[in-house]
Design an enzyme around this catalytic site. Sequence first.
Site, PDB file in Angstrom:
ATOM      1  N   HIS A  75       0.817  -1.142  -0.258  1.00 53.22           N
ATOM      2  CA  HIS A  75      -0.071  -0.270  -0.154  1.00 53.22           C
ATOM      3  C   HIS A  75       0.723   1.217  -0.208  1.00 53.22           C
ATOM      4  O   HIS A  75       2.053   1.068   0.362  1.00 53.22           O
ATOM      5  CB  HIS A  75      -1.002   0.277   1.334  1.00 53.22           C
ATOM      6  N   CYS A 105       6.003   5.961   4.600  1.00 51.64           N
ATOM      7  CA  CYS A 105       5.008   5.427   3.995  1.00 51.64           C
ATOM      8  C   CYS A 105       4.118   5.660   3.124  1.00 51.64           C
ATOM      9  O   CYS A 105       3.627   5.423   2.158  1.00 51.64           O
ATOM     10  CB  CYS A 105       4.225   4.617   4.846  1.00 51.64           C
ATOM     11  N   HIS A 154       5.104  -0.295  -0.491  1.00 48.69           N
ATOM     12  CA  HIS A 154       5.925  -1.061   0.658  1.00 48.69           C
ATOM     13  C   HIS A 154       4.816  -1.892   1.106  1.00 48.69           C
ATOM     14  O   HIS A 154       3.696  -1.674   0.763  1.00 48.69           O
ATOM     15  CB  HIS A 154       6.313   0.174   1.406  1.00 48.69           C
ATOM     16  N   HIS A 211       3.452  -4.999   3.989  1.00 52.40           N
ATOM     17  CA  HIS A 211       3.659  -5.455   5.185  1.00 52.40           C
ATOM     18  C   HIS A 211       2.968  -6.916   4.798  1.00 52.40           C
ATOM     19  O   HIS A 211       1.941  -7.914   4.065  1.00 52.40           O
ATOM     20  CB  HIS A 211       2.280  -4.815   5.971  1.00 52.40           C
ATOM     21  N   ASP A 220      -4.671 -10.462   0.021  1.00 51.46           N
ATOM     22  CA  ASP A 220      -3.779 -11.388  -0.046  1.00 51.46           C
ATOM     23  C   ASP A 220      -2.752 -10.898  -0.924  1.00 51.46           C
ATOM     24  O   ASP A 220      -3.244 -11.299  -1.996  1.00 51.46           O
ATOM     25  CB  ASP A 220      -3.651 -12.826   0.455  1.00 51.46           C
ATOM     26  N   HIS A 221      -1.783 -10.717  -1.381  1.00 53.86           N
ATOM     27  CA  HIS A 221      -0.521 -10.405  -1.811  1.00 53.86           C
ATOM     28  C   HIS A 221      -0.886  -9.475  -3.229  1.00 53.86           C
ATOM     29  O   HIS A 221      -1.179  -9.821  -4.884  1.00 53.86           O
ATOM     30  CB  HIS A 221      -0.337 -11.532  -3.295  1.00 53.86           C
ATOM     31  N   GLU A 281      -0.533  -5.032  12.361  1.00 58.38           N
ATOM     32  CA  GLU A 281       0.389  -4.400  10.560  1.00 58.38           C
ATOM     33  C   GLU A 281       2.519  -4.764  11.057  1.00 58.38           C
ATOM     34  O   GLU A 281       3.392  -5.289   9.815  1.00 58.38           O
ATOM     35  CB  GLU A 281       1.058  -2.671  10.169  1.00 58.38           C
TER      36      GLU A 281
END
Length: 137
Positions: A17, A36, A42, A44, A82-83, A127
Amino acid sequence: MNFKVAISRREHFNSAHRLHNKHWSNEKNLKVFGKCNNPNYHGHNYELEVKVIGTVNEQTGYVIDTKLLSDLIKKYVLDKFDHKNLNLDVAEFENLNPTAENIAIVIYNILRPYIEENYELKIKLYETQRNFVEYPY
């Protein structure tokens, strides 16, 4: 037997994100969000805890079947997040900054219709190992 019990399911997903407010200048975004705000995004490794609180069903002994809870999380959250790049791939963040706070609220809103109304639903999203949010609080 009318005791309230909390049952939790822990899951994991990876997402990218960028924290960015499109109404601000690049300078202000960088000042507020720092690294960020990287224009190349980037990521998490999120840890998600979904908690359902309610009374135990006398016939099953469950508050909620953990297999059902796991299936709901997989279908409506993991498959969606996810991903993925949250800014680009998840419709809920098209006009919503994908902060940990907002991600937790979105997950709650996604799952709430699938959990019986008489049960409480709580979301805890890590996070990082040291940074997490809880909703509702």
